[in-house]
Motif scaffolding. Structure first.
Motif, short mmCIF file in Angstrom:
data_model
loop_
_atom_site.label_atom_id
_atom_site.label_comp_id
_atom_site.label_asym_id
_atom_site.label_seq_id
_atom_site.Cartn_x
_atom_site.Cartn_y
_atom_site.Cartn_z
N ALA A 152 6.88 -13.15 -11.24
CA ALA A 152 5.97 -14.19 -12.10
C ALA A 152 6.98 -14.34 -13.23
O ALA A 152 7.85 -13.66 -13.71
CB ALA A 152 4.80 -13.22 -12.49
N LEU A 153 7.17 -15.56 -13.51
CA LEU A 153 7.73 -16.16 -14.75
C LEU A 153 6.60 -16.29 -15.90
O LEU A 153 5.40 -16.83 -15.69
CB LEU A 153 8.26 -17.58 -14.35
CG LEU A 153 8.57 -18.57 -15.83
CD1 LEU A 153 9.80 -17.75 -16.41
CD2 LEU A 153 9.02 -19.94 -15.18
N ALA A 171 10.97 -21.50 -10.15
CA ALA A 171 10.06 -20.61 -10.04
C ALA A 171 9.09 -21.15 -8.93
O ALA A 171 8.67 -20.30 -8.13
CB ALA A 171 9.39 -19.87 -11.28
N GLU A 172 8.39 -22.36 -9.33
CA GLU A 172 7.42 -23.23 -8.57
C GLU A 172 7.96 -23.41 -7.01
O GLU A 172 7.23 -22.97 -6.32
CB GLU A 172 7.09 -24.32 -9.31
CG GLU A 172 6.52 -24.29 -10.77
CD GLU A 172 5.95 -25.42 -11.26
OE1 GLU A 172 4.89 -25.48 -11.85
OE2 GLU A 172 6.53 -26.26 -11.14
N ALA A 173 9.21 -23.84 -7.09
CA ALA A 173 9.80 -24.31 -5.64
C ALA A 173 9.97 -22.84 -4.79
O ALA A 173 10.03 -23.01 -3.61
CB ALA A 173 11.48 -24.72 -6.01
N HIS A 206 3.87 -28.56 -16.19
CA HIS A 206 3.65 -27.92 -15.12
C HIS A 206 2.02 -27.55 -15.20
O HIS A 206 1.57 -27.59 -16.18
CB HIS A 206 4.54 -26.56 -14.98
CG HIS A 206 4.37 -25.74 -16.08
ND1 HIS A 206 4.63 -25.72 -17.22
CD2 HIS A 206 3.64 -24.51 -16.05
CE1 HIS A 206 4.42 -24.73 -18.05
NE2 HIS A 206 3.58 -23.86 -17.24
N GLN A 207 1.50 -27.15 -13.98
CA GLN A 207 0.31 -26.59 -13.82
C GLN A 207 0.50 -24.87 -13.65
O GLN A 207 0.73 -24.62 -12.51
CB GLN A 207 -0.63 -27.19 -12.63
CG GLN A 207 -1.79 -26.67 -12.23
CD GLN A 207 -2.82 -26.95 -13.72
OE1 GLN A 207 -2.57 -28.09 -14.15
NE2 GLN A 207 -3.67 -26.02 -13.99
N PRO A 208 0.01 -24.34 -14.74
CA PRO A 208 0.26 -23.00 -14.76
C PRO A 208 -0.66 -22.14 -13.62
O PRO A 208 -1.73 -22.75 -13.49
CB PRO A 208 0.14 -22.25 -16.00
CG PRO A 208 -0.75 -23.54 -16.54
CD PRO A 208 -0.42 -24.53 -16.07
#
Length: 189
Positions: free
Chosen positions: A5-6, A40-42, A74-76
């Motif tokens: 997780a970031l 991270a999202e990718a 971003h949408q966390p």
């Protein structure tokens, strides 16, 4: 990448209202932070926003400033509010991570040597593998209370890397953090 997780720590409007706020270091930090979030999202890793609140006026919930800075779009996966320097104590973050089997944390955010470093230390003590992404942290010059020496933001980042490396965290660039996340995910399959 279910094991990683970031954490995006304290990237909030409160800092814009502190006397030490300095836009000078913001552009390279912002670029690195956004690249880390996008990477991270990718790769399917949750991006978790952490916000800080305390009795200092800009950090009081009632101030309306305890919210992500506008450039964070971003949408966390989730957001946690902390009241201490580290993101894991009494915020609800640790049970959230445990419930999802997350064992690796990428640390980023505002105040390299304070909340980011403290989170890295506590995370390490709790058994998490910690990647400290220094280029995706921001801090400001500080004056030593006794000697009066001014330490630059670069010196504070270097000192943080020195005291964390090999003990509490692996010091990495954005690119290295994303590569390590992929390698950890590949090994976990």
């Amino acid at each position: 990448m279910g094991q990683t997780a970031l954490l995006v720590i304290d990237v909030q409007d409160s800092f814009l209202h502190r006397p030490y706020w300095d836009e000078g270091e913001l552009p390279p930090y912002r670029e690195a932070q956004l690249a880390l979030i996008a990477g991270a999202e990718a790769r399917g890793a949750p991006v978790i926003n952490i916000l800080h609140t305390d009795g200092d006026e800009p950090f009081r919930l009632e101030s309306g400033l305890v919210k992500p800075q506008a450039w964070l779009r971003h949408q966390p996966a989730t957001t946690f509010i902390k009241h201490v320097h580290n993101a894991l104590t009494e915020s609800g973050l640790q049970p959230w991570l445990q419930a999802r089997g997350i064992r690796r944390l990428m640390i980023s955010g505002i105040r390299t040597e304070q909340c980011c470093e403290t989170t890295a230390r506590v995370a390490s003590d709790l058994g998490y593998e910690v990647d400290y992404v220094t280029e995706a942290t921001l801090t400001f010059a500080m004056t030593h209370p006794l000697s009066g020496r001014v330490y630059s933001a670069a010196e504070l980042r270097e000192r943080t890397e020195l005291v964390l490396a090999g003990r509490f965290a692996t010091i990495v660039t954005v690119e290295q953090a994303l590569q390590r996340m992929e390698a950890a995910g590949a090994l976990a399959v």
